[in-house]
Design an enzyme around this catalytic site. Structure first.
Site, mmCIF file in Angstrom:
data_model
loop_
_atom_site.group_PDB
_atom_site.id
_atom_site.type_symbol
_atom_site.label_atom_id
_atom_site.label_comp_id
_atom_site.label_asym_id
_atom_site.label_seq_id
_atom_site.Cartn_x
_atom_site.Cartn_y
_atom_site.Cartn_z
ATOM 1 N N LYS A 17 4.409 9.200 9.028
ATOM 2 C CA LYS A 17 4.022 8.961 10.232
ATOM 3 C C LYS A 17 5.302 9.173 11.302
ATOM 4 O O LYS A 17 5.062 10.276 11.975
ATOM 5 C CB LYS A 17 4.116 7.143 9.855
ATOM 6 C CG LYS A 17 3.006 6.716 9.175
ATOM 7 C CD LYS A 17 2.659 5.377 9.332
ATOM 8 C CE LYS A 17 1.862 4.612 8.442
ATOM 9 N NZ LYS A 17 0.322 4.814 8.464
ATOM 10 N N TYR A 77 0.899 -1.219 -0.004
ATOM 11 C CA TYR A 77 -0.200 -0.103 -0.142
ATOM 12 C C TYR A 77 0.786 1.302 -0.030
ATOM 13 O O TYR A 77 1.972 1.429 0.785
ATOM 14 C CB TYR A 77 -0.773 0.044 1.256
ATOM 15 C CG TYR A 77 -1.727 1.355 1.358
ATOM 16 C CD1 TYR A 77 -2.761 1.634 0.488
ATOM 17 C CD2 TYR A 77 -1.451 1.984 2.646
ATOM 18 C CE1 TYR A 77 -3.535 2.596 0.552
ATOM 19 C CE2 TYR A 77 -2.443 3.122 2.667
ATOM 20 C CZ TYR A 77 -3.106 3.460 1.727
ATOM 21 O OH TYR A 77 -4.181 4.673 1.989
ATOM 22 N N ASP A 88 9.160 3.498 -0.283
ATOM 23 C CA ASP A 88 8.293 4.140 0.331
ATOM 24 C C ASP A 88 8.558 3.648 2.027
ATOM 25 O O ASP A 88 8.284 2.428 2.139
ATOM 26 C CB ASP A 88 6.781 3.263 -0.019
ATOM 27 C CG ASP A 88 5.597 3.790 0.869
ATOM 28 O OD1 ASP A 88 5.852 4.441 2.053
ATOM 29 O OD2 ASP A 88 4.458 3.468 0.821
HETATM 30 C C1 LIG Z 1 3.575 2.127 3.348
HETATM 31 C C2 LIG Z 1 2.810 2.867 3.254
HETATM 32 N N1 LIG Z 1 2.909 4.084 2.456
HETATM 33 C C3 LIG Z 1 2.075 5.131 2.391
HETATM 34 C C4 LIG Z 1 0.879 5.203 3.177
HETATM 35 C C5 LIG Z 1 -0.094 6.165 3.259
HETATM 36 O O1 LIG Z 1 0.221 7.344 4.264
HETATM 37 P P1 LIG Z 1 -0.992 8.155 4.788
HETATM 38 O O2 LIG Z 1 -1.878 7.393 5.508
HETATM 39 O O3 LIG Z 1 -0.226 9.213 5.905
HETATM 40 O O4 LIG Z 1 -1.317 9.072 3.648
HETATM 41 C C6 LIG Z 1 0.936 4.295 4.426
HETATM 42 C C7 LIG Z 1 -0.164 4.352 5.429
HETATM 43 O O5 LIG Z 1 -0.576 3.363 6.253
HETATM 44 C C8 LIG Z 1 1.531 2.938 4.251
HETATM 45 O O6 LIG Z 1 1.754 2.234 5.154
#
Ligand SMILES: Cc1ncc(COP(=O)(O)O)c(C=O)c1O
Length: 458
Positions: free
Chosen positions: A296, A166, A268
């Protein structure tokens, strides 16, 4: 190959235990259930984000302090959820509270740069080995910019992403996140499956999906898409179907394959950054990509995001040819919290402590798994860990399909009923720890896990 001899889990027993645990939980959450009905009148579904509505029901939180949270019914929990991994600094850390209060009293938003940005940029450059940074407000925004920047600089359209990862809530990458096994097609050529309704097919045509930990699959994709791939985005350790570590040589292999074809590699690190280690996955696995996306943990609990990249990639931004912009980018409150979080809380030595707590969790849960012959094993490092309910190693999303979500849901219920709050959602038996977590907290988690393991292998 099986890791060792294991017992078969009786799923009827699991179903009975779920019923029992849900019946115990429901009266404890009366205020949450009632409040949700109130919220539903004007807030769609009664929650602010769809993923706050995880089974058995949304739990409304009143407050947090250090390693603890309290729900609106007054139940106290040791928090291993930590806001989906954002609170590695713990709740209401005095240094972060002070930084936020100081900035709040001087104004919270100007849409003009403030003097914390260079300190945050310097800290991130030190951690992740990339020279230039920009700030945004979420992981979604960070990966959106990464996808666009790779396309802009390469002049190509195609992106490669991993099946089962994700990257946030935007149309460029919302494919094959937890795809329905009936729709995924052949492993050699996974179908690019949209995660939600409303994503035009045209976007899917620009994304090639490959399995994690498989360099040949990436090479094949690059061959087939000859000269059309802008770049690849990868969670260097997969975090959204348990914690799946990269195999030795995988990340280096990716970088080499992509660079030979003139394509970029983006990590990511929204979940891994400043959580696996001081320098996130870059430090943990020793391979620096062209782009790192963060969010985060770097914000100390405020909405945050950051993208770091090479000078080549940032060149059009620096020259003003590419607008990477947002009203709240570099918001002073976020920058103040981030500065305190990165320079005063998540310091290098805090990772020794996080690793010590990880060892206590891993050894404790591992011993219970051995003793009960549960088909499971423990993975992770630093602030992130996970029990994976499989007798064989899970190397990619497809290996996790066979895991029955009822088992992870029951594990969540056992912890919830015994004072531990874990991230909701099935198959993601993932924990996060904070700088406030202690060996006693790990022991409580392990004791609950022991009870759970004994109950389902009875
Ligand atoms: C690996 C990863 N990338 C991107 C995101 C998206 O982040 P946000 O919820 O701050 O938009 C998440 C959210 O859990 C994530 O786990």
């Amino acid at each position: 190959m099986a890791l060792r001899e294991t017992v078969d889990i009786d799923l009827e027993l699991v179903a009975r235990l779920i019923e029992r645990e849900e019946a115990v939980l429901e009266p404890k959450h009366r205020a949450s259930l009632e409040y949700r009905a109130v919220a539903e009148r004007t807030v769609a579904g009664g929650v602010a984000s769809s993923w706050q509505d995880a089974p058995p029901h949304a739990v409304f939180i009143d407050r947090g302090q250090g390693n603890r949270i309290w729900d609106i019914d007054g139940n106290e929990y040791i928090d291993f959820h930590l806001g989906y991994g954002a609170m590695v600094a713990g709740h209401a850390h005095p240094k972060i509270v002070e930084a936020i209060q100081r900035q709040a009293s001087r104004g919270t938003h100007f849409a003009q740069p403030t003097k914390d940005i260079d300190v945050v940029g310097e800290n991130l450059a030190d951690r992740f080995g990339l020279p230039l940074w920009r700030f945004c407000n979420s992981g979604t925004e960070a990966t959106l910019e990464a996808a666009r920047l790779m396309r802009a600089v390469s002049g190509r359209d195609m992106l490669i992403k991993i099946e089962g990862s994700y990257h946030g809530h935007h149309d460029a990458l919302m494919f094959s996140v937890v795809p329905d096994p009936d729709l995924i097609g052949e492993r050699d050529h996974p179908v690019t499956v949209p995660q939600v309704m409303g994503i035009p097919d045209a976007f899917a045509e620009l994304v090639r999906v490959v399995p994690f930990n498989d360099l040949q699959a990436v090479e094949r994709a690059l061959d087939e898409l000859d000269g059309r791939v802008a770049g690849m985005i990868v969670e260097p350790a997969m975090m959204n179907c348990g914690v799946i570590m990269p195999e030795p040589g995988y990340l280096q292999g990716l970088r080499d394959l992509l660079h030979v074809r003139g394509a970029f590699l983006a990590y990511d690190e929204v979940k891994t950054g400043a959580a696996l280690a001081y320098g996130g996955a870059v430090e943990a696995f020793g391979v620096t990509p062209d782009i790192v996306c963060l969010a985060k943990a770097i914000g100390g609990g405020l909405p945050c995001g950051a993208i770091g990249a090479t000078r080549e990639l940032f060149d059009p931004v620096v020259k003003g040819e590419y607008d990477m912009a947002g009203t709240f980018n570099g918001n002073p409150l976020t920058m103040a919290a981030s500065r305190a979080c990165l320079t005063e809380v998540l310091t290098k030595d805090s990772y020794d402590r996080l690793n010590r707590i990880h060892r206590a969790l891993a050894e404790g849960c591992g011993a219970a798994i051995e003793r009960t012959r549960l088909p499971a094993y423990v993975t992770g490092m630093g602030a992130k860990g996970s029990v994976i309910y499989s007798a064989t190693p899970v190397r990619e999303y497809r290996d996790s399909i066979a895991i029955d979500e009822r088992i992870t849901y029951l594990a969540w219920l056992f912890q919830q009923n015994r004072g531990v709050f874990k991230s909701p959602w099935s198959k993601q038996e993932t924990w996060t720890t904070s700088v406030f977590h202690t060996e006693d907290d790990a022991r409580r988690y392990v004791e609950n896990f022991e009870e759970f393991a004994a109950a389902i292998t009875r």
